[in-house]
Design a protein around this motif. Structure first.
Motif, short mmCIF file in Angstrom:
data_model
loop_
_atom_site.label_atom_id
_atom_site.label_comp_id
_atom_site.label_asym_id
_atom_site.label_seq_id
_atom_site.Cartn_x
_atom_site.Cartn_y
_atom_site.Cartn_z
N ARG A 289 48.59 -45.03 -0.97
CA ARG A 289 48.53 -43.96 -1.96
C ARG A 289 49.40 -44.21 -3.17
O ARG A 289 49.44 -43.39 -4.09
CB ARG A 289 48.97 -42.65 -1.31
N SER A 290 50.13 -45.31 -3.19
CA SER A 290 51.02 -45.59 -4.31
C SER A 290 50.24 -46.19 -5.47
O SER A 290 49.73 -47.30 -5.39
CB SER A 290 52.13 -46.54 -3.87
N ASN A 291 50.17 -45.46 -6.56
CA ASN A 291 49.47 -45.97 -7.74
C ASN A 291 50.15 -47.22 -8.28
O ASN A 291 49.50 -48.06 -8.90
CB ASN A 291 49.41 -44.92 -8.84
N LEU A 292 51.44 -47.33 -8.07
CA LEU A 292 52.14 -48.51 -8.59
C LEU A 292 51.81 -49.75 -7.76
O LEU A 292 51.70 -50.85 -8.30
CB LEU A 292 53.65 -48.26 -8.64
N THR A 295 48.14 -50.59 -8.86
CA THR A 295 48.01 -51.21 -10.18
C THR A 295 48.58 -52.62 -10.17
O THR A 295 48.05 -53.51 -10.83
CB THR A 295 48.70 -50.37 -11.28
N GLN B 178 56.81 -42.28 -7.00
CA GLN B 178 57.45 -43.11 -6.00
C GLN B 178 58.39 -44.13 -6.62
O GLN B 178 59.31 -44.59 -6.01
CB GLN B 178 56.43 -43.87 -5.15
N TYR B 379 48.04 -46.35 -18.61
CA TYR B 379 48.88 -46.35 -17.41
C TYR B 379 48.58 -47.58 -16.57
O TYR B 379 49.48 -48.28 -16.10
CB TYR B 379 48.65 -45.08 -16.58
N ASN B 383 51.12 -50.87 -15.84
CA ASN B 383 51.58 -51.12 -14.49
C ASN B 383 50.89 -52.27 -13.78
O ASN B 383 51.22 -52.58 -12.64
CB ASN B 383 51.45 -49.83 -13.66
#
Lengths: 388, 388
Positions: A289-292, A295, B178, B379, B383
């Motif tokens: 679930r971490s968008n970072l 990406t 996060q 975004y 990232n």
């Protein structure tokens, strides 16, 4: 062939005009077998669509003769009128097939908060009913009729000990499971009652469909249905049945991941060394679930710091482990060892479509996985440029 | 002016060469007052950086004389060596200032899993120390030295009843909390002890910084510090102090939202009619985490179905409400009424930078909010294209 591969089923997909591009948008599946067993797993979202409410009621009845599904409109957040529309669909199919209204399941997928165009849907059901067939164009169009942003139909057919299983699935928003409506329809010619079918489906779905990104949040319309005709005359053991449904479900779930909206990478997050399966899945889900993280993978960047930071966000009560003992491997290279810098990140080959993140918590013997995807420009484009 | 606006503080920001673009990357703040009070709120991530571990220890000591911070490197997941680096920083500042090592706080932000370049950091501390000043270029560079992907420095200065407050903040990854390391340093010349300062800071941070997207998941380095010099000679009441810190924190938090990575919209999700504040915040947070809601807003699409679906993902045990009673307004237009289609979505003006989502659960009198942003191409670009 897909849902008509098992004996005792006919199906048809047609274009009722719900989708503006003229593609198939209405699917009808009919069980002609002596047995009319069915089981289902439905969304746990508290905001659920009219067809989901109807399926709950119909499945409780124990016998299911047919299933009608549409794309382009979810018939969700449509109130009593929306439920009346769903019942009208079931009523028409029942009339055409000479069965009870409560023996007809309904599923919808598409935009939330819009009424279904019944002036197209009801005539469409008559056309689809007239076209019911085994295999061929009708079977193919059935799998296509439930597609929304899917780029290709997902089908599966397998035989186990003389019993046939066929399935179709749709769902292409895996990156954001909250609304990635998943429709899955599986047929089998096994001899089995609805209760046994449910007992086999629940655990099969749990380790396949529910492991695609997240099972905590589901769309308003998520629906997994299995129908059995008994036409093979063969009864499988409970274990065999569960194994077969897991194989078909796993096949379809993997296809859903591979066609996720705008994805460049399919990502398997495997957590080992956990204190329990739930703990392992919770950690995998947090990372998924971490968008970072997503990406970074889109950019082919083996950024293990982002992975470890996501791991650290799981509460200790959910997954006990010592962060200083955690190892993280990316495509086989242990880039984080004991919570610290491990092997050179330059050694990681990020070019394959499939990316493997292996996280060893060093806190037990349990394991669990989640399939997810990277977060790309194409995902943003698909989900911002068009209402869906 | 920012952190040197309150009397009793000097500061300096310099370029130590940690950032490759030559921008300031090292900040030093010194409290020259008779009082050396301090309070802090630190990340709850189980994977926390060396400077966070050090701050916990130092804050427990009760007295803080100085704070040194750097960008470009988070000094996280760097093991015992990373902690030794942090201590060496504190040791050098203590030596230069003639205070105890335990009276020097340290904060870092940047890439995780890389060692800090101490051969640049230590000489840099000496340069910054030599440049300590009130106001002017030194003060300005202090706010710039903690920037990472921030496009502009965030500063605040306010006076309450003769007491001055100044603050700087960094953090620009609000879309993915996060890892959106948030560094916030606030100074005041109030007469207050560390315990009272902590009692005022905790609730102030809770309704400001913790309401930016999510407080459930924090980065490895999140750090909010308040230092008091007592140089005003004025003692505020506990209520006044909390009010003042809330105002400064709210100002800085709003600036963080406005500079979120690649965002086109600042989104205020306000939940009313909840059974409790926790329930309201939980619902707002769930909506703020939905990538489908975020991408819809990026596309100026008033897609309330996605909002309602996210609302429905909150477990009833967390937020009791009846989905059929929920109203959703977007920029003042009630597009969803009683869980169903409300006013025409075409009436919603999505052009303003600030988007207001108002959700009425009709289940009580409590309310709560979360600030978030839309999810844009920029975004993804920021990232995925660069390691950060």
């Amino acid at each position: 062939m897909s849902v008509t591969y098992p004996r005792g089923f006919r199906a048809c997909g047609i274009s009722a005009g719900l989708r503006h591009n003229g593609n198939p948008d209405l699917a009808l599946i009919v069980n002609d077998g002596l047995i009319q067993s069915a089981a289902g797993v439905l969304t746990s979202n508290r905001v659920f669509a009219a067809p989901v409410a109807w399926c709950r009621e119909a499945l409780a009845g124990g016998a299911v003769h047919a299933l009608v599904a549409n794309s382009a409109c979810a018939n969700a957040c449509t109130g009593p009128e929306g439920l009346a529309d769903t019942k009208a669909e079931a009523g028409l199919v029942a009339e055409l097939e000479g069965c009870q209204q409560g023996e007809v399941l309904v599923a919808s997928t598409g935009i939330i908060g819009q009424r279904l165009e019944m002036d197209k849907m009801l005539p469409g059901i008559r056309v689809a009913h007239a076209g019911l067939a085994v295999g061929g164009v009708a079977d193919d169009a059935t799998s296509r009729a439930i597609m929304t942003t899917d780029t290709r139909p997902k089908t599966s057919e397998k035989e186990f000990h003389g019993v046939r299983f066929g399935g179709i699935a749709k769902g292409a928003g895996m990156l954001a499971p909250q609304l990635a409506t998943m429709l899955v329809f599986i047929t089998t010619d096994a001899v089995v009652d609805s209760e046994q079918l449910q007992e086999a489906l629940a655990p099969a779905a749990d380790i396949t469909f529910s492991r695609v990104d997240s099972d905590a949040c589901m769309s308003t319309n998520d629906t997994v249905i299995v129908m059995a005709s008994g036409a093979s005359g063969i009864t499988l053991s409970p274990e065999q049945l569960r194994e077969a449904l897991t194989a078909v479900s796993g096949d379809l779930a993997r296809q859903l991941v591979a066609d996720a909206e705008g994805a460049h990478h399919d990502v398997l997050i495997q957590v080992t060394g956990a204190s329990s399966t739930d703990a392992a899945v919770a950690v995998a889900r947090e990372v998924s679930r971490s968008n970072l993280v997503k990406t970074a993978i889109a950019g082919d960047d083996p950024n293990w710091g982002r992975i470890l930071s996501a791991v650290g966000c799981v509460p200790e009560s959910v997954a006990p482990f010592d962060p200083d003992l955690v190892n993280v491997s990316l495509n086989g290279v242990t880039i984080c060892r004991g919570g610290m810098i491990g092997e050179d990140r330059e050694l990681v080959d990020m070019t394959p479509r499939e990316v493997h993140i292996d996280i060893d918590l060093a806190a037990g013997d349990a394991s669990g996985h989640i399939w997810t995807n990277d977060l790309t420009h194409e995902y943003v484009e698909e989900n911002s440029a068009y209402t869906s």
